[in-house]
Design a protein around this motif. Structure first.
Motif, short mmCIF file in Angstrom:
data_model
loop_
_atom_site.label_atom_id
_atom_site.label_comp_id
_atom_site.label_asym_id
_atom_site.label_seq_id
_atom_site.Cartn_x
_atom_site.Cartn_y
_atom_site.Cartn_z
N MET A 63 -9.63 -5.85 1.36
CA MET A 63 -9.46 -7.03 0.49
C MET A 63 -8.01 -7.53 0.52
N GLU A 64 -7.08 -6.57 0.68
CA GLU A 64 -5.65 -6.91 0.61
C GLU A 64 -5.25 -7.99 1.60
N LEU A 65 -6.02 -8.12 2.65
CA LEU A 65 -5.68 -9.11 3.68
C LEU A 65 -5.96 -10.54 3.22
N ALA A 66 -6.95 -10.71 2.37
CA ALA A 66 -7.46 -12.06 2.05
C ALA A 66 -6.39 -13.03 1.54
N PRO A 67 -5.53 -12.63 0.58
CA PRO A 67 -4.52 -13.59 0.10
C PRO A 67 -3.43 -13.87 1.14
N LEU A 68 -3.26 -12.96 2.08
CA LEU A 68 -2.18 -13.09 3.06
C LEU A 68 -2.51 -14.13 4.13
N VAL A 69 -3.78 -14.37 4.36
CA VAL A 69 -4.17 -15.30 5.41
C VAL A 69 -4.87 -16.54 4.84
N GLY A 70 -4.76 -16.70 3.50
CA GLY A 70 -5.26 -17.91 2.87
C GLY A 70 -6.75 -17.94 2.60
N LEU A 71 -7.40 -16.79 2.70
CA LEU A 71 -8.83 -16.76 2.37
C LEU A 71 -9.03 -16.86 0.86
N ALA A 72 -8.10 -16.27 0.09
CA ALA A 72 -8.26 -16.24 -1.37
C ALA A 72 -6.91 -16.33 -2.07
N ASP A 73 -6.93 -16.74 -3.35
CA ASP A 73 -5.72 -16.74 -4.18
C ASP A 73 -5.48 -15.35 -4.76
N ALA A 74 -6.57 -14.65 -5.01
CA ALA A 74 -6.47 -13.36 -5.70
C ALA A 74 -7.53 -12.41 -5.16
N ILE A 75 -7.32 -11.12 -5.40
CA ILE A 75 -8.36 -10.13 -5.08
C ILE A 75 -8.65 -9.31 -6.34
N VAL A 76 -9.83 -8.72 -6.36
CA VAL A 76 -10.15 -7.71 -7.37
C VAL A 76 -10.42 -6.44 -6.60
N ASP A 77 -9.61 -5.40 -6.86
CA ASP A 77 -9.75 -4.16 -6.09
C ASP A 77 -9.21 -2.99 -6.90
N LEU A 78 -9.47 -1.81 -6.39
CA LEU A 78 -8.97 -0.59 -7.02
C LEU A 78 -7.54 -0.34 -6.58
N VAL A 79 -6.75 0.13 -7.54
CA VAL A 79 -5.36 0.47 -7.26
C VAL A 79 -5.13 1.88 -7.81
N SER A 80 -4.57 2.76 -6.98
CA SER A 80 -4.18 4.06 -7.56
C SER A 80 -2.68 4.23 -7.52
N THR A 81 -2.07 4.40 -6.34
CA THR A 81 -0.61 4.54 -6.31
C THR A 81 0.08 3.18 -6.31
N GLY A 82 -0.61 2.15 -5.88
CA GLY A 82 0.00 0.84 -5.73
C GLY A 82 0.62 0.64 -4.34
N GLY A 83 0.58 1.69 -3.54
CA GLY A 83 1.19 1.65 -2.21
C GLY A 83 0.59 0.59 -1.29
N THR A 84 -0.72 0.43 -1.36
CA THR A 84 -1.38 -0.53 -0.46
C THR A 84 -0.99 -1.96 -0.83
#
Ligand code: PRT
Ligand code: MG
Length: 238
Positions: A172-193
């Motif tokens: 999912m992290e890719l989507a905002p970077l290439v203009g597919l989406a403004d935001a994502i909803v995803d799981l975060v644990s360390t925040g590293g990704t």
């Protein structure tokens, strides 16, 4: 002068003995797990119940793994398939993330225990520099990419934010970077990704951990075999 043949009187009794044995043979208990963090973090709980899987699913290609207890076996599934197997009784119990249970509804399952493992948070994240709060204030229509469409729909509906949801199956992290989406909803644990991809978390939707899930019919029919396992899990988590 012995004979290998059975005495006729025993021979007559054999079928009867077989039926009796079948009737008293212990129920097989099937435990559904996904490999990776859920298997790894459930292992100590299984051990507390005296159950030791005979193989490491990370190394073995086997999908059915025996244990030191003849009547207990573990099946290895995709995390999103665990509730389905338990719901249909193909597995008696299992471990599933609250993210997966919320998304799928968790119908037909007992969820008696929060195991407090595989903890993380369901978050909204955007590209660094995107003013999410302002977009929300202005009533902008947001494009949101996620694997958790149901969860996202409920979250934004409750906030009164208009969204176009885009279903993805991973990265999912890719989507905002290439203009597919403004935001994502995803799981975060360390925040590293998020950090590695120049994204920032802007909103928490829910804290997530894994739950013990149980098939209600199994619990009735195999109570004697299942109760000690459930008790050990409860004790190990308390
Ligand atoms: O990986 P696969 O596509 O096979 O399936 P899956 O990702 O659904 O399964 P798996 O085994 O990776 O995760 C199983 C369960 O672990 C999930 O259902 C969650 O309940 C729980 N869990 C806990 C997590 C995380 N933490 C987690 N960090 N699941 C996924 N992640 C991912 C997240 O999606 C993101 O891509 O890890 C990345 C972020 O991690 P950080 O540490 O960089 O923030
Ligand atoms: Mg994963």
């Amino acid at each position: 002068m012995g004979s290998a043949a059975l005495h006729p009187s025993y021979e007559n009794r054999l079928p009867y003995a077989k039926i009796l044995f079948y009737k008293v043979s212990p129920a097989v208990i099937t435990i559904a797990l996904s490999k990776g963090r859920i298997f790894d973090e459930t292992l100590p709980l299984l051990n507390a119940a005296g159950i030791r899987p005979s193989e490491d699913p990370e190394r073995s290609r086997k999908l059915i793994i025996g244990t030191n207890q003849r009547e207990v076996r573990v099946i290895i599934l995709r995390a999103t398939d665990v509730p389905t197997y338990v719901q249909y009784g193909a597995a008696d119990l299992g471990v599933a993330g609250k993210d997966v249970l919320d998304e799928q509804g968790g119908q037909g399952l007992y969820q008696p225990l929060d195991l407090n493992i595989a903890r993380c948070r369901m978050m909204v994240a955007v590209r660094n520099g995107f003013d999410y709060q302002r977009a929300v204030r202005q009533g902008a229509r947001l494009k949101v990419a996620t694997k958790y469409v149901q969860t996202a729909r409920e979250h934004f509906a409750a906030k009164g934010v208009h969204v176009d949801l885009i279903k993805l199956y991973g990265s999912m992290e890719l989507a905002p970077l290439v203009g597919l989406a403004d935001a994502i909803v995803d799981l975060v644990s360390t925040g590293g990704t998020l950090k590695a991809n120049n994204l920032v978390a802007v909103e928490e939707i829910a804290p997530i951990s894994s739950r013990l899930i149980v098939n209600p019919a199994s619990l009735k029919l195999k109570r004697k075999a299942m109760q000690p396992i459930l008790d050990a899990f409860f004790e190990a988590v308390a």
